[in-house]
Design a protein around this motif. Structure first.
Motif, mmCIF file in Angstrom:
data_model
loop_
_atom_site.group_PDB
_atom_site.id
_atom_site.type_symbol
_atom_site.label_atom_id
_atom_site.label_comp_id
_atom_site.label_asym_id
_atom_site.label_seq_id
_atom_site.Cartn_x
_atom_site.Cartn_y
_atom_site.Cartn_z
ATOM 1 N N LEU A 127 7.894 -10.635 10.542
ATOM 2 C CA LEU A 127 9.017 -10.103 9.765
ATOM 3 C C LEU A 127 10.337 -10.672 10.245
ATOM 4 O O LEU A 127 11.135 -11.183 9.454
ATOM 5 C CB LEU A 127 9.043 -8.572 9.863
ATOM 6 N N TYR A 129 4.502 3.856 2.366
ATOM 7 C CA TYR A 129 3.604 4.552 1.435
ATOM 8 C C TYR A 129 2.897 5.710 2.147
ATOM 9 O O TYR A 129 2.681 6.768 1.565
ATOM 10 C CB TYR A 129 2.588 3.564 0.884
ATOM 11 N N ASN A 130 2.552 5.499 3.419
ATOM 12 C CA ASN A 130 1.801 6.511 4.150
ATOM 13 C C ASN A 130 2.685 7.568 4.804
ATOM 14 O O ASN A 130 2.190 8.544 5.334
ATOM 15 C CB ASN A 130 0.978 5.850 5.267
ATOM 16 N N VAL A 180 11.028 -7.527 2.308
ATOM 17 C CA VAL A 180 10.651 -6.671 3.439
ATOM 18 C C VAL A 180 10.050 -5.360 2.930
ATOM 19 O O VAL A 180 9.046 -4.873 3.460
ATOM 20 C CB VAL A 180 11.868 -6.410 4.352
ATOM 21 N N LEU A 185 -5.312 -3.554 1.318
ATOM 22 C CA LEU A 185 -4.504 -2.334 1.408
ATOM 23 C C LEU A 185 -5.377 -1.095 1.476
ATOM 24 O O LEU A 185 -4.917 -0.034 1.881
ATOM 25 C CB LEU A 185 -3.563 -2.236 0.204
ATOM 26 N N LYS A 200 22.689 -12.483 -3.109
ATOM 27 C CA LYS A 200 21.375 -12.708 -3.730
ATOM 28 C C LYS A 200 20.292 -12.852 -2.667
ATOM 29 O O LYS A 200 19.200 -12.296 -2.799
ATOM 30 C CB LYS A 200 21.409 -13.980 -4.575
ATOM 31 N N ILE A 201 20.619 -13.610 -1.609
ATOM 32 C CA ILE A 201 19.593 -13.869 -0.595
ATOM 33 C C ILE A 201 19.233 -12.589 0.138
ATOM 34 O O ILE A 201 18.056 -12.291 0.346
ATOM 35 C CB ILE A 201 20.076 -14.963 0.386
ATOM 36 N N PHE A 230 -5.158 0.191 4.752
ATOM 37 C CA PHE A 230 -3.841 0.529 5.289
ATOM 38 C C PHE A 230 -3.173 1.681 4.548
ATOM 39 O O PHE A 230 -2.048 2.039 4.859
ATOM 40 C CB PHE A 230 -2.930 -0.701 5.256
ATOM 41 N N THR A 231 -3.835 2.211 3.533
ATOM 42 C CA THR A 231 -3.237 3.310 2.790
ATOM 43 C C THR A 231 -4.259 4.421 2.628
ATOM 44 O O THR A 231 -5.459 4.179 2.575
ATOM 45 C CB THR A 231 -2.796 2.852 1.390
ATOM 46 N N GLN A 232 -3.758 5.629 2.585
ATOM 47 C CA GLN A 232 -4.630 6.782 2.373
ATOM 48 C C GLN A 232 -3.823 7.889 1.734
ATOM 49 O O GLN A 232 -2.912 8.399 2.359
ATOM 50 C CB GLN A 232 -5.240 7.237 3.704
ATOM 51 N N LEU A 266 6.536 -6.106 1.862
ATOM 52 C CA LEU A 266 5.637 -6.410 2.974
ATOM 53 C C LEU A 266 5.331 -5.183 3.824
ATOM 54 O O LEU A 266 4.285 -5.110 4.457
ATOM 55 C CB LEU A 266 6.248 -7.516 3.854
ATOM 56 N N THR A 267 6.258 -4.234 3.850
ATOM 57 C CA THR A 267 6.021 -3.050 4.674
ATOM 58 C C THR A 267 5.489 -1.894 3.832
ATOM 59 O O THR A 267 5.543 -0.741 4.252
ATOM 60 C CB THR A 267 7.313 -2.614 5.386
ATOM 61 N N PHE A 268 4.981 -2.224 2.645
ATOM 62 C CA PHE A 268 4.484 -1.196 1.720
ATOM 63 C C PHE A 268 3.606 -0.139 2.393
ATOM 64 O O PHE A 268 3.856 1.060 2.226
ATOM 65 C CB PHE A 268 3.740 -1.875 0.567
ATOM 66 N N PRO A 269 2.585 -0.537 3.185
ATOM 67 C CA PRO A 269 1.713 0.501 3.751
ATOM 68 C C PRO A 269 2.452 1.476 4.661
ATOM 69 O O PRO A 269 2.100 2.645 4.724
ATOM 70 C CB PRO A 269 0.687 -0.290 4.565
ATOM 71 N N ILE A 270 3.519 1.010 5.330
ATOM 72 C CA ILE A 270 4.213 1.882 6.272
ATOM 73 C C ILE A 270 4.915 3.014 5.532
ATOM 74 O O ILE A 270 4.718 4.179 5.831
ATOM 75 C CB ILE A 270 5.208 1.068 7.130
ATOM 76 N N MET A 305 27.421 -17.089 5.120
ATOM 77 C CA MET A 305 26.242 -17.235 4.262
ATOM 78 C C MET A 305 26.664 -17.541 2.829
ATOM 79 O O MET A 305 27.623 -16.971 2.323
ATOM 80 C CB MET A 305 25.456 -15.930 4.273
ATOM 81 N N TYR A 306 25.965 -18.471 2.219
ATOM 82 C CA TYR A 306 26.288 -18.817 0.844
ATOM 83 C C TYR A 306 25.337 -18.049 -0.076
ATOM 84 O O TYR A 306 24.157 -17.926 0.208
ATOM 85 C CB TYR A 306 26.150 -20.320 0.629
ATOM 86 N N ASP A 307 25.858 -17.555 -1.186
ATOM 87 C CA ASP A 307 25.059 -16.716 -2.093
ATOM 88 C C ASP A 307 24.394 -15.577 -1.317
ATOM 89 O O ASP A 307 23.263 -15.198 -1.593
ATOM 90 C CB ASP A 307 23.986 -17.557 -2.798
ATOM 91 N N LEU A 340 15.704 -10.750 0.349
ATOM 92 C CA LEU A 340 15.092 -10.427 1.646
ATOM 93 C C LEU A 340 14.685 -8.960 1.703
ATOM 94 O O LEU A 340 13.587 -8.629 2.144
ATOM 95 C CB LEU A 340 16.089 -10.696 2.769
ATOM 96 N N VAL A 383 -0.472 1.479 10.943
ATOM 97 C CA VAL A 383 0.652 1.626 10.010
ATOM 98 C C VAL A 383 1.287 3.003 10.093
ATOM 99 O O VAL A 383 2.424 3.174 9.678
ATOM 100 C CB VAL A 383 0.247 1.322 8.544
ATOM 101 N N ASN A 384 0.575 3.980 10.636
ATOM 102 C CA ASN A 384 1.174 5.308 10.805
ATOM 103 C C ASN A 384 1.843 5.461 12.164
ATOM 104 O O ASN A 384 2.376 6.519 12.478
ATOM 105 C CB ASN A 384 0.114 6.404 10.667
ATOM 106 N N GLY A 431 20.100 -19.621 4.311
ATOM 107 C CA GLY A 431 21.238 -19.118 3.551
ATOM 108 C C GLY A 431 22.563 -19.603 4.106
ATOM 109 O O GLY A 431 23.549 -19.741 3.382
ATOM 110 N N LYS A 432 22.584 -19.895 5.414
ATOM 111 C CA LYS A 432 23.822 -20.359 6.038
ATOM 112 C C LYS A 432 24.092 -21.831 5.762
ATOM 113 O O LYS A 432 25.183 -22.318 6.031
ATOM 114 C CB LYS A 432 23.748 -20.134 7.556
#
Lengths: 127, 344
Positions: free
Chosen positions: B46, A24-25, A15, B150, A6-7, B153-155, A18-22, A1-3, A11, B246-247, B57-58
């Motif tokens: 994901l 956070y709860n 991630v 959200l 940073k990549i 998806f949040t509480q 994007l997975t904030f609700p998981i 992999m180049y750089d 990432l 989400v839980n 990247g590769k």
């Protein structure tokens, strides 16, 4: 992999966002709405399922009717009549007397903040 | 592909997806459509995004691609001011600036020009901001709408979700309060679709891969707006479902309408389709070689990473090997025998 550094960093940030609700709860058992239905009165102006989904439209209709045409009598589908009033009918002592045990339960749960209380005064509650 | 055929294919695809959701709802497949498919779609999204980004990247970018509109850094007496530093950066800071303007303000769309005929035979290039305006309205509204979701998806809800809802419903029109972002999102997608259909040159380069996401997003937005303002759904039950997802304690409340399942299924399709379509530019924009690399071709030596390993035999090694024979043959050598021995 180049750089790669940073990549991969990008990432991981992506991630995590994007997975904030998981995460956070995590650990917090969500309190589900606990509605206390009135004891004395058994029948609302409309069936329960209808009111669950469309109570805001009923109230909206009532408000427009009272404020714009001064009509205060609401005739329900089954012929019963009601005084169109949030404070005196819906939240009377016989029905949903406590805002915190009825309105707020679902509104807080779904993060809804209706502007009813900009003008109306909820009934006083003893702590 | 012919525009009519493209529209038919995309339209039928989206219509078919709606039909699948309706059939699933009628057949009481609530667990499949409410739990299994959302999890699968999220996993595809994901993992797919990670796969695509790692794949990019590769790919080696051995040489900077200076597709710039500006003076590159050169001799000190050649003007190189802040515009050039952003447009044709030679430093990392300049690249960060260029990427920031690209990602946050869509600068390359902002620079869009359009050729027009002036008086007589002259032509001129004028600034054309409509694409930029439509794109920025679309992307930001989509972002706000997604962030607002959200609340399901949040509480308890994080402060910024409540704040965004307050600002979004600032005008307090309708009940429930109309969110500007949702309506504007629908308008922006419609605009982008009409632009594609009405401008002949854009229509000519449009394919089902362009129409399908637009139709899909339009249907998602439409079903969401209908659900909130017109037909209504049981929001508390929906939140029980989404929060359960989400839980990782999925549960399927009974009384959720078909409109919600249509909305959810189309969103799942959108997420699963995302990494394999043009929509993947969400991650790709950060990896655009023409945007994220400084134009330092003349400053730094870039070595081609796929150069094969070449076995080299320097003159020094050659002479070391054959020095005595060279001297014996009377050929000139750079070093005498004695000195090389001491070195070796």
């Amino acid at each position: 992999m180049y750089d790669g550094g940073k990549i991969i960093t990008g990432l991981i940030i992506g991630v995590i966002l994007l997975t904030f609700p998981i995460w956070y709860n995590l650990g917090a058992a969500p309190p589900e709405p606990d509605i206390k239905l009135p004891v004395k009165t058994k029948k609302c102006v409309a069936p329960k399922d209808y009111m669950r989904e469309k109570h805001m439209q009923v109230l909206d209709l009532w408000r427009d009717s009272v404020v714009r045409t001064a009509k205060r009598i609401y005739v329900a589908d089954d012929g019963r009549t009601f005084n169109m009033s949030l404070q005196n009918t819906c939240m009377s002592a016989e029905c949903h007397a406590k805002k915190s045990e009825f309105c707020d339960q679902c509104h807080t749960y779904t993060d809804v903040d209706p502007y009813c209380w900009d003008c109306h005064i909820p009934p006083k509650e003893k702590k | 592909m012919n525009v009519i055929l493209s529209l038919i294919i995309s339209g039928v695809a989206v219509f078919g997806l709606v039909a699948i959701a309706v059939i699933g709802w009628l057949a009481n497949l609530h667990v499949l459509f409410g739990v299994v498919i959302p999890y699968v779609a999220a996993a595809i999204f994901l993992l797919g995004m990670i796969y695509r980004v790692v794949d990019w990247g590769k790919s080696p970018v051995p040489f900077r691609i200076p597709s710039t509109c500006s003076q590159q850094k050169s001799l000190p007496w050649i003007k190189y001011d802040y515009v050039d530093k952003l447009d044709n950066p030679h430093s990392k800071l300049g690249v960060w600036g260029r990427m920031f303007l690209e990602v946050v303000f869509f600068r390359s769309l902002f620079r869009n020009t359009r050729m027009q005929f002036g008086n007589g035979e002259s032509i001129r290039y004028t600034s054309s901001k409509w694409l930029w305006l439509g794109a920025i309205a679309f992307h930001y509204c989509f972002f706000i709408v997604l962030t607002r979701h959200l609340r399901f998806f949040t509480q308890p809800q994080p402060f910024f979700v409540t704040m965004i809802e307050k600002i979004d419903g600032f005008f307090q029109i309708w009940l429930p309060t109309a969110y500007q972002s949702g309506l504007l999102l629908g308008a922006a997608v419609t605009f982008l679709l009409l632009r594609r259909l009405l401008i002949a040159q854009v229509r000519y380069v449009s394919l089902p891969a362009d129409y399908f996401p637009l139709f899909l997003i339009l249907t998602v937005v439409g079903s969401g707006i209908l659900m909130r303002y017109v037909f209504k759904t049981d929001v508390v039950s929906i939140k029980e479902l989404t929060l359960g997802l989400v839980n990782f304690h999925p549960k399927v409340p009974e009384n959720i309408g078909v409109l919600f399942y249509i909305h959810l299924f189309l969103v799942c399709v959108l997420f699963a389709y995302f990494p394999f379509s043009k929509l993947v530019h969400m991650g790709g924009v950060f990896l655009s070689p023409t945007r994220n690399l400084p134009n330092d071709n003349r400053v730094v030596r870039h070595i081609n990473p796929w150069n094969p390993e070449v076995k080299i035999h320097t003159y020094e090694a050659y002479e070391n090997e054959f020095r005595e024979k060279m001297i014996a043959a009377g050929l000139p050598v750079e070093k005498k025998v004695a000195s090389t021995e001491s070195k070796e």
